[in-house]
Design an enzyme around this catalytic site. Structure first.
Site, PDB file in Angstrom:
ATOM      1  N   TYR A 159     -14.792 -29.437  -6.189  1.00  0.00           N
ATOM      2  CA  TYR A 159     -14.907 -27.982  -6.011  1.00  0.00           C
ATOM      3  C   TYR A 159     -14.789 -27.257  -7.364  1.00  0.00           C
ATOM      4  CZ  TYR A 159     -15.115 -23.913  -2.951  1.00  0.00           C
ATOM      5  OH  TYR A 159     -15.506 -22.767  -2.302  1.00  0.00           O
ATOM      6  N   LYS A 166     -12.702 -18.916  -6.402  1.00  0.00           N
ATOM      7  CA  LYS A 166     -12.132 -18.510  -5.111  1.00  0.00           C
ATOM      8  C   LYS A 166     -10.681 -18.028  -5.282  1.00  0.00           C
ATOM      9  CE  LYS A 166     -15.630 -19.416  -2.281  1.00  0.00           C
ATOM     10  NZ  LYS A 166     -16.491 -18.307  -1.842  1.00  0.00           N
TER      11      LYS A 166
HETATM   12  P1  NAD Z   1     -25.129 -20.292   2.499  1.00  0.00           P
HETATM   13  O1  NAD Z   1     -25.908 -21.090   1.508  1.00  0.00           O
HETATM   14  O2  NAD Z   1     -25.680 -20.180   3.858  1.00  0.00           O
HETATM   15  O3  NAD Z   1     -24.829 -18.829   1.936  1.00  0.00           O
HETATM   16  C1  NAD Z   1     -24.603 -18.570   0.573  1.00  0.00           C
HETATM   17  C2  NAD Z   1     -25.338 -17.273   0.281  1.00  0.00           C
HETATM   18  O4  NAD Z   1     -25.067 -16.816  -1.036  1.00  0.00           O
HETATM   19  C3  NAD Z   1     -26.857 -17.409   0.393  1.00  0.00           C
HETATM   20  O5  NAD Z   1     -27.346 -16.507   1.346  1.00  0.00           O
HETATM   21  C4  NAD Z   1     -27.353 -17.039  -1.001  1.00  0.00           C
HETATM   22  O6  NAD Z   1     -28.586 -16.362  -0.982  1.00  0.00           O
HETATM   23  C5  NAD Z   1     -26.221 -16.137  -1.448  1.00  0.00           C
HETATM   24  N1  NAD Z   1     -26.233 -15.916  -2.897  1.00  0.00           N
HETATM   25  C6  NAD Z   1     -26.004 -16.831  -3.888  1.00  0.00           C
HETATM   26  N2  NAD Z   1     -26.180 -16.237  -5.084  1.00  0.00           N
HETATM   27  C7  NAD Z   1     -26.507 -14.932  -4.835  1.00  0.00           C
HETATM   28  C8  NAD Z   1     -26.824 -13.825  -5.653  1.00  0.00           C
HETATM   29  N3  NAD Z   1     -26.854 -13.922  -7.002  1.00  0.00           N
HETATM   30  N4  NAD Z   1     -27.123 -12.644  -5.066  1.00  0.00           N
HETATM   31  C9  NAD Z   1     -27.126 -12.519  -3.726  1.00  0.00           C
HETATM   32  N5  NAD Z   1     -26.843 -13.547  -2.882  1.00  0.00           N
HETATM   33  C10 NAD Z   1     -26.540 -14.730  -3.455  1.00  0.00           C
HETATM   34  O7  NAD Z   1     -23.685 -20.978   2.526  1.00  0.00           O
HETATM   35  P2  NAD Z   1     -22.306 -20.586   3.251  1.00  0.00           P
HETATM   36  O8  NAD Z   1     -21.542 -21.839   3.273  1.00  0.00           O
HETATM   37  O9  NAD Z   1     -22.571 -19.859   4.502  1.00  0.00           O
HETATM   38  O10 NAD Z   1     -21.618 -19.642   2.167  1.00  0.00           O
HETATM   39  C11 NAD Z   1     -21.134 -18.342   2.464  1.00  0.00           C
HETATM   40  C12 NAD Z   1     -19.754 -18.145   1.845  1.00  0.00           C
HETATM   41  O11 NAD Z   1     -18.830 -18.961   2.546  1.00  0.00           O
HETATM   42  C13 NAD Z   1     -19.663 -18.529   0.383  1.00  0.00           C
HETATM   43  O12 NAD Z   1     -18.804 -17.609  -0.281  1.00  0.00           O
HETATM   44  C14 NAD Z   1     -18.986 -19.885   0.440  1.00  0.00           C
HETATM   45  O13 NAD Z   1     -18.298 -20.216  -0.750  1.00  0.00           O
HETATM   46  C15 NAD Z   1     -18.041 -19.641   1.590  1.00  0.00           C
HETATM   47  N6  NAD Z   1     -17.451 -20.848   2.198  1.00  0.00           N
HETATM   48  C16 NAD Z   1     -18.258 -21.861   2.621  1.00  0.00           C
HETATM   49  C17 NAD Z   1     -17.686 -22.990   3.190  1.00  0.00           C
HETATM   50  C18 NAD Z   1     -18.529 -24.154   3.641  1.00  0.00           C
HETATM   51  O14 NAD Z   1     -18.015 -25.270   3.767  1.00  0.00           O
HETATM   52  N7  NAD Z   1     -19.807 -23.956   3.911  1.00  0.00           N
HETATM   53  C19 NAD Z   1     -16.287 -23.073   3.353  1.00  0.00           C
HETATM   54  C20 NAD Z   1     -15.493 -22.006   2.934  1.00  0.00           C
HETATM   55  C21 NAD Z   1     -16.084 -20.892   2.354  1.00  0.00           C
END
Ligand code: NAD
Length: 270
Positions: A159, A166
């Site tokens: 990570y 984060k």
């Molecule tokens: P995802 O890939 O579906 O979503 C990530 C989004 O970030 C995408 O829509 C992408 O277009 C957007 N993004 C990235 N750079 C960008 C920019 N410069 N401008 C505008 N948008 C931008 O993945 P996800 O897992 O749904 O991620 C959503 C959030 O959840 C993130 O913050 C991620 O760190 C967090 N998260 C994910 C997990 C997991 O295991 N998937 C766990 C905990 C937290």
């Protein structure tokens, strides 16, 4: 209770971070819409527009705008469009993160300055930048929500710099909560367990991380985007009216676990 009004009736929200139907932001959008919220969406780049528009359409929204959070004019134009069409905003969901996947494997020690700055800019500062623009649209209060991961609190394999981002994001939630509490604007984060999404596929050995969590979380399963959506509904709606500055874990209880469960299969079988 005799009041049958759906929880989000009359509330308007901006959902940022839908990439496809597996996105956490989509899990939140679905349930908010099902409870009566009116939603706007942003997408990053034309390729994702093709995914986001049909999803928005499926829940009755045609309010879909381009936004790259590192491009300030594009951020400004999103909020100008909201002001013009709605005049105000009740909630914002920030589900955005980015880091070079070459640095989401191996050692944190190797993090480059360029990727450190880019990761913190997209994954942490963007939330503050969006809050700055959302607040003037929330004269009667509102709810601002971001997404985190337990890699902010403890070291998780691969990570790396995203964990540092984060940690900064969770800290910014606390500072923003203090800045905005007197205006009845609440600021919270959900720390979600691992979910197979587009962003997660960039993290090294993600399949291993998913299995480890499934075997060792108290609930013996991984969370879904629907699990996260339900907790988000609480924080975005008046159910969460007394909650701010919180980092709420939605991870099937994994964050309380101190070591491998004795009945968990040997990790070599994964
Ligand atoms: P995802 O890939 O579906 O979503 C990530 C989004 O970030 C995408 O829509 C992408 O277009 C957007 N993004 C990235 N750079 C960008 C920019 N410069 N401008 C505008 N948008 C931008 O993945 P996800 O897992 O749904 O991620 C959503 C959030 O959840 C993130 O913050 C991620 O760190 C967090 N998260 C994910 C997990 C997991 O295991 N998937 C766990 C905990 C937290």
């Amino acid at each position: 209770m005799t009041d049958q009004t759906p929880l989000m009736t009359g509330k308007r929200g901006l959902i940022m971070g839908v990439a496809n139907e597996r996105s956490i932001a989509w899990g939140i959008a679905k349930i908010a819409a099902a409870h009566g919220a009116e939603l706007a969406f942003t997408f990053q780049g034309e390729a994702l527009e093709k995914r986001v528009r049909p999803l928005a359409d499926s829940i009755g929204s045609d309010f879909v705008l381009p936004c790259d959070v590192v491009d300030e004019p594009s951020v400004d134009s999103v909020f100008a469009a909201i002001r013009e069409r709605w005049g105000s905003l009740d909630f914002l969901v920030h589900a955005i993160a980015y880091s070079d996947k070459e640095e989401l494997k191996g050692r944190y020690l190797e993090t480059t300055r360029a990727n450190f700055l880019r990761t913190l800019d997209v994954s942490c500062y963007s939330f503050t930048a969006l809050c700055q623009r959302a607040v003037p649209l929330m004269p009667k209060g509102g709810s601002l929500l971001t997404l985190s991961y337990s890699g902010a609190e403890r070291v998780m394999p691969h990570y790396n710099v995203m964990g540092v981002a984060k940690a900064a994001l969770e800290s910014s939630v606390r500072y923003l909560a203090v800045d905005l509490g007197r205006d009845n604007i609440r600021v919270n984060a959900i720390s979600a367990g691992p979910i197979k999404t587009l962003a997660a596929s960039g993290i090294g050995d993600f399949r291993y991380i998913l299995k480890w969590n499934e075997y060792n979380a108290p609930m013996k399963r991984n969370v879904t985007i629907e699990d996260v959506g339900k907790a988000a509904l609480y924080l975005l709606s008046d159910l969460g009216s007394g909650v701010t500055g919180e980092v709420h874990h939605v991870d099937c209880g994994y964050h309380v676990v101190g070591m491998k469960a004795v009945d968990a299969p040997d990790i070599s079988t994964v």
